[in-house]
Design a protein around this motif. Sequence first.
Motif, PDB file in Angstrom:
ATOM      1  N   VAL A 197       0.834  -1.197   0.000  1.00  0.00           N
ATOM      2  CA  VAL A 197       0.000   0.000   0.000  1.00  0.00           C
ATOM      3  C   VAL A 197       0.876   1.256   0.000  1.00  0.00           C
ATOM      4  CG1 VAL A 197      -1.628   1.341   1.377  1.00  0.00           C
ATOM      5  CG2 VAL A 197      -1.887  -1.138   1.183  1.00  0.00           C
ATOM      6  N   GLY A 198       0.518   2.214  -0.829  1.00  0.00           N
ATOM      7  CA  GLY A 198       1.167   3.524  -0.804  1.00  0.00           C
ATOM      8  C   GLY A 198       0.120   4.583  -0.515  1.00  0.00           C
ATOM      9  N   LEU A 199       0.416   5.467   0.409  1.00  0.00           N
ATOM     10  CA  LEU A 199      -0.576   6.475   0.772  1.00  0.00           C
ATOM     11  C   LEU A 199       0.137   7.659   1.386  1.00  0.00           C
ATOM     12  CD1 LEU A 199      -3.627   7.254   1.194  1.00  0.00           C
ATOM     13  CD2 LEU A 199      -3.446   6.190   3.433  1.00  0.00           C
ATOM     14  N   ALA A 202     -10.968   9.595   5.759  1.00  0.00           N
ATOM     15  CA  ALA A 202     -11.640   8.399   6.243  1.00  0.00           C
ATOM     16  C   ALA A 202     -11.102   7.207   5.475  1.00  0.00           C
ATOM     17  CB  ALA A 202     -13.148   8.522   6.051  1.00  0.00           C
ATOM     18  N   ILE A 203     -10.687   6.187   6.204  1.00  0.00           N
ATOM     19  CA  ILE A 203     -10.274   4.950   5.541  1.00  0.00           C
ATOM     20  C   ILE A 203     -11.411   3.963   5.739  1.00  0.00           C
ATOM     21  CG2 ILE A 203      -8.613   3.052   5.552  1.00  0.00           C
ATOM     22  CD1 ILE A 203      -6.516   5.061   6.515  1.00  0.00           C
ATOM     23  N   VAL A 204     -12.029   3.558   4.645  1.00  0.00           N
ATOM     24  CA  VAL A 204     -13.201   2.699   4.757  1.00  0.00           C
ATOM     25  C   VAL A 204     -12.940   1.366   4.069  1.00  0.00           C
ATOM     26  CG1 VAL A 204     -14.900   4.544   4.967  1.00  0.00           C
ATOM     27  CG2 VAL A 204     -14.237   3.722   2.708  1.00  0.00           C
ATOM     28  N   GLY A 205     -13.698   0.394   4.496  1.00  0.00           N
ATOM     29  CA  GLY A 205     -13.574  -0.919   3.901  1.00  0.00           C
ATOM     30  C   GLY A 205     -14.347  -1.915   4.735  1.00  0.00           C
ATOM     31  N   GLY A 242      -6.635  -5.733   1.242  1.00  0.00           N
ATOM     32  CA  GLY A 242      -5.271  -5.280   1.476  1.00  0.00           C
ATOM     33  C   GLY A 242      -4.761  -4.278   0.473  1.00  0.00           C
ATOM     34  N   ASN A 243      -5.655  -3.784  -0.386  1.00  0.00           N
ATOM     35  CA  ASN A 243      -5.237  -2.776  -1.352  1.00  0.00           C
ATOM     36  C   ASN A 243      -6.170  -1.578  -1.287  1.00  0.00           C
ATOM     37  OD1 ASN A 243      -2.974  -3.919  -2.935  1.00  0.00           O
ATOM     38  ND2 ASN A 243      -4.487  -5.567  -3.263  1.00  0.00           N
ATOM     39  N   ILE A 244      -5.650  -0.428  -1.712  1.00  0.00           N
ATOM     40  CA  ILE A 244      -6.509   0.743  -1.836  1.00  0.00           C
ATOM     41  C   ILE A 244      -7.187   0.667  -3.201  1.00  0.00           C
ATOM     42  CG2 ILE A 244      -6.506   3.251  -2.074  1.00  0.00           C
ATOM     43  CD1 ILE A 244      -4.182   3.285  -0.066  1.00  0.00           C
ATOM     44  N   ILE A 245      -8.529   0.654  -3.208  1.00  0.00           N
ATOM     45  CA  ILE A 245      -9.210   0.539  -4.496  1.00  0.00           C
ATOM     46  C   ILE A 245      -9.727   1.885  -4.996  1.00  0.00           C
ATOM     47  CG2 ILE A 245      -9.823  -1.923  -4.344  1.00  0.00           C
ATOM     48  CD1 ILE A 245     -12.637  -0.946  -3.416  1.00  0.00           C
TER      49      ILE A 245
END
Lengths: 409, 250
Positions: B48-50, B59-62, B240-243
């Motif tokens: 992951v890169g952020l 907000a990190i959602v999932g 496990g990934n940012i979509i």
Amino acid sequence: MIAESVRFALSGISANKMRSILTTLGIVIGISAVITLLAVGAGTSNMIKDQIGKLGTNVLTVNRALATGGRTTGGSATGTRTQSTNLTLADQQSLDDPVLAPDIATTAPVVQAQAITATLGTSTHSITSTLGTTPAYFGITNFTPTAGRLLNDADAGQAVVVLGNSVAVDLAANVSTLVGQTVSLNGQNFTVAGVLAPKGTSGLNDPDDVAMVPYTTAQDKFTGYSPSLSSIQVQAKSADVMTQAQNEIQQILDARHQVTSANRDYQVRNQAQVLSTATTTTQTLTILLSAVAGISLLVGGIGVMNIMLVTVTERTREIGIRKAIGATRGNIVLQFLVESLIISILGGIVGILIGFGASSFEIAGIKPEVQWWTVWLSVLVSAGIGLVFGIYPANKAAKLRPIDALRYE
Amino acid sequence: MATPIPAPAADAWAAPVPRRAPRPVIALDRVRKVYGQGEAEVRALDGVGLTIKRGEFVAIVGASGSGKSTMMNIIGCLDAPTSGRYFMDGIETGELDEFQLAQIRNRKIGFVFQSFNLIPRTRAVENVAMPLAYRKVPRRERHQRALEALDAVGLSARAGHLPSQLSGGQQQRVAIARALVTEPVLLLADEPTGALDTHSSEEILDLFESLHARGRTIVMITHEADVAARAERVVRMQDGNIISDTGAVR
């Protein structure tokens, strides 16, 4: 940070008061038992030392041997004896020899009259031990008068008596009024010359339940003119030459009685030796009892560790929170270590107080004496227990990973 | 370990000088986190890169299992990545030992948890003051700053209450005060409204918005779309990934 840890630890302890009290109790019992038992041991050994002091540290007693039938042959400077007597006035006088017995200071003959009852008006007292002796006896045995005077050389053959304190107290409320009065000993009138100061009880027999009359008077009134003595009291020049003095007595008496160490018809006893044997026995007992108390202290320490482990488990989540907001391992170790230290030191202090309390009572006739080194030792030991038994739970707490600890329900 | 002092306000009036862009609060670079080995291997985060800049409200959602909790643990320096690099306010955390990580958590991050996580049997003001105790702030000053923090969340009247005497919403506000008392560069909230009713949730989110308006950097982990909608930037995670990432506004 220490002050902070103490504050956190106190709040942890007060959160579970009952549990903390019970844990502390383990340490309290251990510490107070150690202190009290060591105090009793010290009290006993003090009492024995006291008795040695009262008896005189340099006093030897020559007694007739218990199991000999007596001698039939004599042979000495004073003439031939054919009776089965084995200690005579001549024996006593032979010990007062500055050449052959340089380490002996003074000696005194003792004859013992049996079953003497003292009567004054309506009061009577059955005296345990009525002695006929010489003035030297009082110096050897450390008796001092509380009223009147002791015997002197001019009293020889006179009907005078010096009463022990227990006897005097039984005869008159105020013992000093007795001096000069006439008391009857087994119906024979004696003038009271003096009353002795009390020595205090020393175990089984009461050293104050005595009466002393001049040696010749005792023969005259009670025992008859038998040359046999009950014992000879010997005072050595100092406590350091006791062994030499004893050897000199044995050399002189062996020669006079024509005996050897194998068939000696008398024995020389050293009261101080008897008591020092007793001291050794007491010390052994004290060590044993203290070891048992020490084991109870160890059990108390394990109790502290047990509770600390429970506390750490219970507060896992709290540990997680603290770590998340920035507590380091050291902070957490300190917090829990301080908590176990507080529990055990508190127990130690209460234990010391209870130990002091228990030691203020007389236990089995012994006045316990708390020794200061046991107090310092107790403080150190209880702190040591807190450290030793607290370090493992504290480390366990500090090693928890914050995410695991936070997830813990 | 000296905390860089944020540019003083006076700088804003100074003549513009060519400067590097301010460093991001969070920079994740190909971060992987793998649990277990072989067959049981689980890739909680898969490269992951952020980057989150100062002043953002993210907000990190999932869904559950998307890796957002692992993300929260790594961002919060509670867990270390298996590989990849994570810069917290410019400091590479992979090189730090446990003691230094504890200090980073204490100085740079304020945590807000779903279950409030206040220390029981400890008064609100003492709960708030606790992070300051771990950085050796004197007791009097600690108390003062804790009261100010409680005032900022509107709870100064409840300073002497125990957590058990407070409602859920109040407890969460105490927790926010505790997170803010150290003036951290990042407010990290893990499902902050998850245990609250609608009304209290609104209060908390309003509080977040006003904090954001005053320039706080806030990262909020949540699985509720309407909560995420209150943030200005939404990062969506799956397996496990940012979509998706609505991206930085400024």
